[in-house]
Design an enzyme around this catalytic site. Sequence first.
Site, mmCIF file in Angstrom:
data_model
loop_
_atom_site.group_PDB
_atom_site.id
_atom_site.type_symbol
_atom_site.label_atom_id
_atom_site.label_comp_id
_atom_site.label_asym_id
_atom_site.label_seq_id
_atom_site.Cartn_x
_atom_site.Cartn_y
_atom_site.Cartn_z
ATOM 1 C CG HIS A 16 28.805 56.791 60.241
ATOM 2 N ND1 HIS A 16 28.832 57.103 58.903
ATOM 3 C CD2 HIS A 16 27.525 56.953 60.641
ATOM 4 C CE1 HIS A 16 27.613 57.440 58.520
ATOM 5 N NE2 HIS A 16 26.806 57.356 59.540
ATOM 6 C CB CYS A 17 33.737 52.501 62.452
ATOM 7 S SG CYS A 17 34.492 52.171 60.884
#
Length: 448
Positions: free
Chosen positions: A405-406
């Site tokens: 999710h970065c």
Amino acid sequence: MAKKITTDLDLIRIRENFPAISSGRIITNNAASTQTTFKLLELCKKLAPLYDNVHRGQSTASIKMTEIFEESYDTIADFIGAESPQNIILYRNATEAINSVMYSLLTEFRDGDNVVTTFMEHNSNYVPWYGLCKEILPRFGVNVECRLINFDKATGELDLNHMSSLVDRKTKIVCCTGVSNFLGTINPLQKIKQIADKSGYEQPDGDRRSYLLIDGCQLVPNLFIDINKLNIDFLVWSFHKMLAPFGIGTLYAKKDILSRLRPFLYGGDMIAEGKVSQEYVGYNKLPWKFTAGTPNILGTILSAAAIRNLLDLVLNPEKNKYFNSKKRLNKAVVKKAMKRIRVYEEKLSSIALEEFQQIPDLYLFGPKDAKKRISLFSFVSKKKDPFQIANELSKEKVESRAGCHCATLAHHYYRLNPPASCRLSYYFYNTSDEVKFSIDALKKVLKK
Ligand SMILES: Cc1ncc(COP(=O)(O)O)c(C=O)c1O
């Protein structure tokens, strides 16, 4: 069937407004991007015959477009309680907005300075500062350290004592997320601000404190923000996470800072009319000093319209009171709407937390108290890897996201191998049945 929850939201009416929901999809990946409405799509069509460039024509169409475009800045400013549209700079997304702050501050850093950020950041609020400290400034002989604040692995809460130990007289800027897109944690902005304020760093305008940049991507769409009360220097967020996937990210910044800062992008329309010569270039007034080149005109208008649409959906979906109005937004109205969203999402979170707790061998990240988090849930299981879970959930018609999710730093912080988790995330248009359905599907996938 899930436990029924009482809410002031008219969910049946709200949900009729969304093409994706009407098509039968169960939308549970909202932390990545939310859905748009029929009304915003219709507005886009309506604007097409009027379309012209802004600030670049004397035709009725261009003048009208400019007027609607500039009014959009008022709406966006009002939504967070900013003093004026001059505080609002629009970019392609939140990532570009954070990069703009980094590049505008670039020449102000002094050798020995530091930047303080956290282990729970989205890469958008870490990698630009990494790039500044490790790649850009060293080439100019300026050494700046990038320091990272720990968080508690069990509770997902930021370690404020650690923060206090990292922020010192050399801290130019503190960059912190308002809400983690991996843990769901809502960070204590006032306490963070107090620590940044006490640093004693001497800014070029004589202020003795560290600047504070808050990444509001998961904050602004879900909680009420009064930017004057928060009194932070920079706030960024993206409209694709609040009904408007039309390519707009926002930077709010204090006016005195924007007036002093160097532009991020140089070129057309950011210059003062006629003030370009071989010796001197004068800049346009705010916010246009930071709007080089033709902006995303329709995206801007639709993003502001999304705010008005959201207020109607939440307060009275039968009417178009704010959508059809040009009146400036009132703080009390925005507060009422955003509190309604918050209260509802907290109830969805309580249901989700209860359901997740029943799943054996599952580790849920972040706070276990619905009051301390938003309604996004990342988890790992001993039984299957996150990608396998997400693929199998998709077969059950549940939309999730597997990966980091970065938030790569945070995944390494937990020593996850691979650095990945699976995430389900709910917005105000989700029902408690959808929360239950998605977690029931997860239970089924993990039993297989
Ligand atoms: C906390 C956080 N910060 C930054 C971003 C990046 O936003 P954008 O894709 O608009 O640049 C996201 C989006 O996932 C986010 O959740």
